[in-house]
Write an enzyme that holds these catalytic residues in place. Structure first.
Site, PDB file in Angstrom:
ATOM      1  NE  ARG A  43      -2.144  -0.229   3.524  1.00 46.96           N
ATOM      2  CZ  ARG A  43      -2.568  -1.088   4.442  1.00 46.96           C
ATOM      3  NH1 ARG A  43      -3.781  -1.569   4.377  1.00 46.96           N
ATOM      4  NH2 ARG A  43      -1.801  -1.465   5.450  1.00 46.96           N
ATOM      5  CE  LYS A 142       1.901 -21.410  11.011  1.00 46.61           C
ATOM      6  NZ  LYS A 142       2.465 -20.360  11.839  1.00 46.61           N
ATOM      7  CD  GLU A 210       8.591 -19.947  19.148  1.00 43.30           C
ATOM      8  OE1 GLU A 210       9.040 -19.018  18.464  1.00 43.30           O
ATOM      9  OE2 GLU A 210       7.396 -20.231  19.199  1.00 43.30           O
ATOM     10  CG  ASP A 229       1.684 -19.726  15.887  1.00 45.94           C
ATOM     11  OD1 ASP A 229       1.582 -19.203  14.765  1.00 45.94           O
ATOM     12  OD2 ASP A 229       2.665 -19.538  16.641  1.00 45.94           O
ATOM     13  CG  HIS A 234       5.724 -25.090  12.227  1.00 44.06           C
ATOM     14  ND1 HIS A 234       5.675 -24.824  10.884  1.00 44.06           N
ATOM     15  CD2 HIS A 234       5.639 -23.877  12.840  1.00 44.06           C
ATOM     16  CE1 HIS A 234       5.570 -23.515  10.704  1.00 44.06           C
ATOM     17  NE2 HIS A 234       5.542 -22.919  11.867  1.00 44.06           N
ATOM     18  CE  LYS A 334       4.659 -17.781  19.993  1.00 47.90           C
ATOM     19  NZ  LYS A 334       5.790 -17.870  19.074  1.00 47.90           N
TER      20      LYS A 334
HETATM   21  C1  BG6 Z   1       5.880 -19.472  13.088  1.00 49.61           C
HETATM   22  C2  BG6 Z   1       4.944 -19.142  14.230  1.00 49.61           C
HETATM   23  O1  BG6 Z   1       5.223 -20.254  12.141  1.00 49.61           O
HETATM   24  O2  BG6 Z   1       6.999 -20.186  13.603  1.00 49.61           O
HETATM   25  C3  BG6 Z   1       5.660 -18.344  15.299  1.00 49.61           C
HETATM   26  O3  BG6 Z   1       3.844 -18.394  13.733  1.00 49.61           O
HETATM   27  C4  BG6 Z   1       6.910 -19.055  15.743  1.00 49.61           C
HETATM   28  O4  BG6 Z   1       4.811 -18.104  16.421  1.00 49.61           O
HETATM   29  C5  BG6 Z   1       7.770 -19.460  14.539  1.00 49.61           C
HETATM   30  O5  BG6 Z   1       7.644 -18.178  16.585  1.00 49.61           O
HETATM   31  C6  BG6 Z   1       8.933 -20.331  14.976  1.00 49.61           C
HETATM   32  O6  BG6 Z   1       9.786 -20.522  13.894  1.00 49.61           O
HETATM   33  P1  BG6 Z   1      11.356 -20.807  14.107  1.00 49.61           P
HETATM   34  O7  BG6 Z   1      11.856 -21.117  12.757  1.00 49.61           O
HETATM   35  O8  BG6 Z   1      11.915 -19.562  14.696  1.00 49.61           O
HETATM   36  O9  BG6 Z   1      11.427 -21.949  15.074  1.00 49.61           O
END
Ligand code: BG6
Length: 486
Positions: A43, A142, A210, A229, A234, A334
């Site tokens: 934008r 995603k 994380e 998420d 994943h 997290k």
């Molecule tokens: C993303 C999630 O798909 O993957 C995030 O939306 C997450 O919340 C991230 O932090 C983690 O990815 P990586 O590669 O840092 O482990």
């Protein structure tokens, strides 16, 4: 070969933090085929020159594995263009088509790095502007949907314009080096295949931990949560990589057919199973690496009474001949104690031991580490050569450790770079097919439905820990501990 890559959402966080750096690294290392052009569409009012300056400024905020090279960036920037777009205005798509048609390209990639709620509108508008021709590849980030129904809705809209072979659904975990290595380990070596089954493997544990919180994504995350998420995509993709049968080739559909079979073999959860086999939690205030961090509910954009989960641990089962009865424990969260991702394959103990109990009760274990570094460790038992009398003659765990950085002596390729190169090359093997996604959503739906009825099941945990104690109880019931508890 010539290519053009168009990034919708070209001024967004994903674009400047991940996608443009990936293109730049690929360009700098000569990994892109032939001549190319990159167009950022968004934008904001920019022209080519001001966008290049804007990106240079953003790049200076990133940390790079190798020192940033101004000269290489200047060369890269010559390929960069900018188109201001109003996504609801058909005129914008006409301008985009004019840019695409200005000079021919063998591959045209359109990457939707925008909010997913815009995907349908963008795809329909691309179709109306005649931009659904077969040379076009569309890349979708995603989250693709919020539940099974919305995922089907988005996919049907996308597939009303593009054919499935034109659609590249990103799960960036599939682009990680260690996932490539897991495929190589399983299907490039004969060593493990005879052992890769219920007779020899007692359980599998997959963790993506994380230490970060939700950062600036509180508003998005509060409507998503860890199951949508991380688990639906994943973690289930990693489970598929562990559990799938050997594909007949590395062709995209051979690989994806095998992953689909795994997803369809996952034992469905009843409401009672959810209560017994799924743990969810939400972080409260705590401390990470000596720094106090706030509670999830105090993060910007988050509802102060939110019951959204920031942690999930669950026990899954793959119901087929290879895996029947083997628990697959999946866990993500997290604000956990540390950042790390790993797959642990726990082997069964020897049927009869002729040795005294080992020092530390250990069985063989294969650990495929994805983060912070790629490595594969094989944990064996060996005779400890120690003088201590109590330990003499006893077995002790020792690890064969394959460090890829050391072995191959170079930086591994980032996931987004690998994936973008695959899209440009037109290879779909590292992208998720619609039927896989539908199967994954179908499997998580009973969990989401049960949680919606029982919001009180979200358990608190202090930031900086490994989640609610119930996650330990989940594995302990079967005599298994999580890696950090060993
Ligand atoms: C993303 C999630 O798909 O993957 C995030 O939306 C997450 O919340 C991230 O932090 C983690 O990815 P990586 O590669 O840092 O482990």
């Amino acid at each position: 070969m010539t290519y053009k890559v168009i990034f919708f959402g070209g001024t967004g966080d994903l674009a400047w933090r991940k996608l443009m750096p990936a293109m730049y690294e690929a360009f700098r290392h000569g990994a892109l085929p032939g001549e190319g052009r990159i167009l950022a569409a968004a934008r904001e009012r920019h022209d080519d020159a001001s966008y290049r300056l804007w990106l240079a400024e953003r790049f200076s905020q990133l940390s790079w594995a190798e020192p940033f090279c101004e000269q290489a960036f200047a060369q890269f920037a010559e390929q960069l263009h900018y188109l201001p777009m109003d996504l609801s205005d058909p005129q914008s798509y006409t301008q985009l088509r004019a840019w695409i048609d200005r000079e021919p390209a063998d591959a045209i990639v359109i990457y939707l790095a925008t909010a997913p709620k815009l995907f349908t509108q963008i795809c329909l508008s691309l179709g109306k502007a005649g931009l659904n021709r077969s040379s076009i590849r569309i890349v979708l980030e995603k989250p693709l949907g919020h539940d099974l129904e919305s995922a089907i809705e988005i996919n049907e809209a996308v597939l009303s314009v593009f054919k499935e072979q034109q659609v590249f659904r990103i799960d960036h975990y599939l682009g990680k080096q260690s996932v490539q290595n897991l495929m190589a380990l399983r299907f490039g070596n004969s060593l493990f295949e005879p052992l890769w089954r219920r007779e020899w493997i007692s359980s599998v544990q997959i963790t993506i931990a994380e230490d970060l919180g939700v950062e600036k994504r509180g508003a998005y995350y509060d409507h998503s949560g860890a199951l949508r998420d991380m688990v639906q995509n994943h973690l289930l993709q990693l489970l598929c990589m562990v559990a799938m049968e050997p594909p007949s080739s590395d062709d995209a559909d051979s690989v994806r057919d095998e992953k689909l079979k795994v997803l369809r073999s996952l034992r469905p959860f009843s409401a009672a199973d959810v209560a017994q086999y799924v743990v969810r939690g939400q972080y409260r205030a705590g401390s990470i690496a000596g720094h106090a961090v706030k509670a999830y509910r105090d993060e910007p954009g988050v509802d102060p009474e939110s019951t959204t989960e920031t942690f999930v641990a669950l026990r899954a089962e793959v119901e087929n001949w290879r895996w029947a009865g083997v628990p697959f424990f999946l866990r993500t969260g997290k604000r956990l104690a540390t950042r790390g991702a790993e797959i642990v394959i726990n082997f069964r103990p020897v049927p009869h031991s002729i040795f005294q109990a080992p020092i530390g009760s250990e069985n063989n274990r294969l650990v495929i580490r994805l983060q912070p570094e790629d490595s594969i460790e094989l944990h064996l038992l060996a005779k400890a050569s120690r003088r201590d009398r109590a330990e003499q003659g006893r077995l002790a765990p020792v690890a064969l450790d394959l460090d890829f950085k050391e072995a191959f002596g170079s930086q591994s390729i980032e996931a987004y770079e690998r994936l973008l190169r695959k899209v440009i090359a037109g290879r779909l093997d590292l992208f998720v097919r619609f039927d896989e996604q539908r199967a994954a959503w179908s499997w998580v739906m009973p969990i989401l439905e049960s949680w919606a009825q029982h919001p009180e099941t979200c358990r608190p945990y202090a930031a900086g820990t490994w989640g609610p104690p119930a996650a330990s109880a989940l594995t302990a019931r079967e005599g298994i501990t999580w890696p950090e508890e060993r």
